[in-house]
Design a protein around this motif. Structure first.
Motif, mmCIF file in Angstrom:
data_model
loop_
_atom_site.group_PDB
_atom_site.id
_atom_site.type_symbol
_atom_site.label_atom_id
_atom_site.label_comp_id
_atom_site.label_asym_id
_atom_site.label_seq_id
_atom_site.Cartn_x
_atom_site.Cartn_y
_atom_site.Cartn_z
ATOM 1 N N GLY A 158 33.056 47.887 30.039
ATOM 2 C CA GLY A 158 32.423 46.868 30.861
ATOM 3 C C GLY A 158 32.907 46.831 32.297
ATOM 4 N N THR A 159 33.830 47.741 32.661
ATOM 5 C CA THR A 159 34.326 47.780 34.037
ATOM 6 C C THR A 159 33.436 48.657 34.897
ATOM 7 N N ALA A 160 33.565 48.470 36.208
ATOM 8 C CA ALA A 160 32.863 49.320 37.181
ATOM 9 C C ALA A 160 33.904 49.810 38.180
ATOM 10 N N PRO A 161 34.772 50.748 37.771
ATOM 11 C CA PRO A 161 35.911 51.150 38.611
ATOM 12 C C PRO A 161 35.488 51.840 39.901
ATOM 13 N N PHE A 162 36.250 51.531 40.967
ATOM 14 C CA PHE A 162 36.029 52.220 42.241
ATOM 15 C C PHE A 162 36.407 53.687 42.123
ATOM 16 N N THR A 170 42.515 43.822 41.840
ATOM 17 C CA THR A 170 43.535 44.141 42.838
ATOM 18 C C THR A 170 44.911 43.699 42.354
ATOM 19 N N ALA A 171 45.881 44.605 42.424
ATOM 20 C CA ALA A 171 47.266 44.276 42.063
ATOM 21 C C ALA A 171 48.011 43.839 43.323
ATOM 22 N N TYR A 172 48.515 42.602 43.310
ATOM 23 C CA TYR A 172 49.290 42.128 44.463
ATOM 24 C C TYR A 172 50.304 41.091 44.006
ATOM 25 N N ASP A 173 51.353 40.913 44.819
ATOM 26 C CA ASP A 173 52.424 39.951 44.534
ATOM 27 C C ASP A 173 52.527 38.958 45.686
ATOM 28 N N VAL A 174 52.818 37.703 45.361
ATOM 29 C CA VAL A 174 53.136 36.685 46.354
ATOM 30 C C VAL A 174 54.518 36.152 46.010
ATOM 31 N N ILE A 175 55.466 36.318 46.933
ATOM 32 C CA ILE A 175 56.870 35.993 46.661
ATOM 33 C C ILE A 175 57.369 34.986 47.686
ATOM 34 N N ARG A 176 57.896 33.857 47.226
ATOM 35 C CA ARG A 176 58.475 32.844 48.121
ATOM 36 C C ARG A 176 59.788 33.364 48.684
ATOM 37 N N LEU A 177 59.955 33.278 50.005
ATOM 38 C CA LEU A 177 61.172 33.743 50.671
ATOM 39 C C LEU A 177 62.131 32.578 50.900
ATOM 40 N N GLU A 178 63.422 32.881 50.877
ATOM 41 C CA GLU A 178 64.440 31.868 51.144
ATOM 42 C C GLU A 178 64.567 31.579 52.634
ATOM 43 N N ARG A 179 64.164 32.531 53.453
ATOM 44 C CA ARG A 179 64.238 32.356 54.901
ATOM 45 C C ARG A 179 63.400 31.157 55.339
ATOM 46 N N GLU A 180 63.949 30.344 56.243
ATOM 47 C CA GLU A 180 63.241 29.153 56.702
ATOM 48 C C GLU A 180 62.030 29.531 57.539
ATOM 49 N N GLY A 181 60.941 28.785 57.345
ATOM 50 C CA GLY A 181 59.753 28.967 58.158
ATOM 51 C C GLY A 181 59.786 28.045 59.366
ATOM 52 N N LYS A 182 58.673 27.964 60.044
ATOM 53 C CA LYS A 182 58.575 27.117 61.228
ATOM 54 C C LYS A 182 58.572 25.653 60.818
ATOM 55 N N SER A 183 59.364 24.840 61.516
ATOM 56 C CA SER A 183 59.414 23.406 61.246
ATOM 57 C C SER A 183 58.384 22.683 62.102
ATOM 58 N N ALA A 191 41.298 37.599 52.823
ATOM 59 C CA ALA A 191 40.922 38.722 53.677
ATOM 60 C C ALA A 191 41.341 40.048 53.048
ATOM 61 N N MET A 192 42.519 40.069 52.426
ATOM 62 C CA MET A 192 42.996 41.280 51.756
ATOM 63 C C MET A 192 42.077 41.670 50.609
ATOM 64 N N LEU A 193 41.702 40.702 49.793
ATOM 65 C CA LEU A 193 40.833 40.986 48.648
ATOM 66 C C LEU A 193 39.458 41.475 49.106
ATOM 67 N N ALA A 194 38.950 40.920 50.197
ATOM 68 C CA ALA A 194 37.640 41.338 50.702
ATOM 69 C C ALA A 194 37.661 42.768 51.210
ATOM 70 N N ALA A 195 38.806 43.202 51.762
ATOM 71 C CA ALA A 195 38.909 44.557 52.316
ATOM 72 C C ALA A 195 39.318 45.593 51.278
ATOM 73 N N HIS A 196 39.847 45.134 50.147
ATOM 74 C CA HIS A 196 40.372 46.047 49.126
ATOM 75 C C HIS A 196 39.229 46.650 48.305
ATOM 76 N N PRO A 197 39.282 47.951 48.022
ATOM 77 C CA PRO A 197 38.163 48.585 47.307
ATOM 78 C C PRO A 197 38.166 48.359 45.794
ATOM 79 N N TYR A 198 39.313 47.977 45.212
ATOM 80 C CA TYR A 198 39.398 47.910 43.756
ATOM 81 C C TYR A 198 38.672 46.689 43.187
ATOM 82 N N GLU A 199 38.178 46.851 41.968
ATOM 83 C CA GLU A 199 37.559 45.751 41.233
ATOM 84 C C GLU A 199 38.613 44.721 40.832
#
Length: 373
Positions: free
Chosen positions: A185-189, A229-242, A219-227
């Motif tokens: 049932g897949t339609a692989p790229f 998509t394998a991706y990771d989202v990882i929280r960083l300990e580094r401080e962001g903008k306050s 935006a990444m998913l829209a540009a990616h060709p795969y049906e």
């Protein structure tokens, strides 16, 4: 085509995300519905009976205001009371009310930045007085077939990912091989069903602030060709903008207290300013906080400011600040009316980009309750 109410609200939340608001602040939709086309929206500081009448006369479907019309849970709506009569009029004329309050104060390019710009406080080195929100940092890592790596990387950059301080278009890439077997049932790229495939891939890693994470992933998913998509989202300990309330920084043009008072009157279109201190005192660094900011004079002084511009300064705070050598300038709470024109301009530009015909106008009603007698 007119924009739907939810579209207008989403634009406001792009300017001033709800997560920036202080705890228990009354923001968002307070009255009516957003499930309708918005032909015209009125931008107001306060929603009074006069502003409601203006909205009716203008044919507005929506009022976007800074100050809430509902502050606490309602036990009843008595239409004979001033508040009840206001709610009744708005509901009868199908006018929704949406509030953007402390989230607009905190947002970059929002209320306090507009006020700082108007006073000539330099953007370079500008800081907030009290932290409210940290734009946390995340690492986004995605696996892309080699020929499509540049397109996916560019899409993430265009969405705002890959910025570190004053550097942009930052990323890291490693090459390797990915394996997968497409199921029924897949339609692989690449490859075919039931067959194990090995593909040369690139792992692209970029750092993304939380405020741009969803947009960057989309935006990444829209540009990616795969049906799939394998991706990771990882929280960083580094401080962001306050992000926080108020702004403090260097005056582009140093002034005396008397000169700064005149600048405040012109910037916020107010007839007078209450001040404390010597009119001849020299000011090279100043702070501003829209609304009631008397309690923030110590934070302003700690940030290096010699003067604080804010509203609703009380007698005892003025004495305490004066004794500590801090100059205060009070143009009143209504100085925040600067938001009417700024929000109207910002929304008009965004709606024009999306080719919506919705008209955005600033309220012409002066909601300043005080008069000189």
């Amino acid at each position: 085509m007119y924009a739907n109410g939810h579209v207008v609200a989403e634009l406001m939340e792009r300017l001033a995300p709800k997560r920036y608001a202080v705890e228990n602040d009354r923001i968002g939709l307070q009255l009516g519905t957003l499930q309708k086309p918005i032909r015209k929206a009125l931008i107001a500081l306060d929603v009074t009976m006069e502003v409601a009448d203006e909205a009716i006369a203008e044919g507005a479907d929506l009022i976007i205001a800074h100050h809430a019309i509902i502050f606490r849970p309602l036990a009843k709506i008595d239409t004979a009371s001033p508040a009840g009569a206001l709610y009744e009029k708005l509901i009868k004329h199908d006018i929704a009310v949406y509030i953007s309050h402390t989230n607009l104060d905190v947002a970059e390019g929002g209320m306090n930045d507009w006020m700082a710009d108007a006073l000539g406080i330099a953007a370079e080195g500008r800081v907030s007085l009290e932290k409210v929100h940290e734009d946390r940092l995340f690492k986004l890592a995605v696996y892309v077939p080699q020929p499509h790596a540049e397109a996916v990387r560019e899409a993430m950059w265009q969405a705002g990912g890959g910025t570190l301080g004053r550097y942009d278009r930052c990323s890291f890439s490693t090459s390797g091989q990915g394996t997968f077997r497409p199921g029924a049932g897949t339609a692989p790229f690449l490859g075919s069903q039931g067959r194990l495939e090995t593909v040369d891939e690139v792992r692209i890693e970029i750092v993304v602030p939380e405020s741009l994470l969803r947009k960057t992933v989309k935006a990444m998913l829209a540009a990616h060709p795969y049906e799939e998509t394998a991706y990771d989202v990882i929280r960083l300990e580094r401080e962001g903008k306050s992000l926080g309330l108020g702004r403090s920084g260097r005056l582009e043009k140093p002034a005396t207290l008397a000169e700064l008072a005149e600048r405040v009157k012109a910037a916020f279109d107010v007839p007078f300013v209450r001040v404390t201190g010597d009119p001849a005192a020299a000011i090279t660094k100043a702070a501003v906080l829209g609304g009631s900011g008397a309690r923030y004079w110590r934070q302003a002084q700690f940030a290096g400011a010699q003067a604080l511009v804010t509203g609703d300064i009380d007698y005892h705070s003025a004495h305490d600040a004066l004794a500590a050598g801090m100059l205060l300038l009070d143009p009143g709470h209504n100085a925040e009316k600067i938001m009417k024109r700024k929000v109207a301009q910002w929304l008009t530009e965004r709606l024009s980009e999306s080719r919506h015909e919705t008209e955005i106008i600033p309220s012409a009603i002066n909601t300043e309750p005080f008069r000189l007698a």
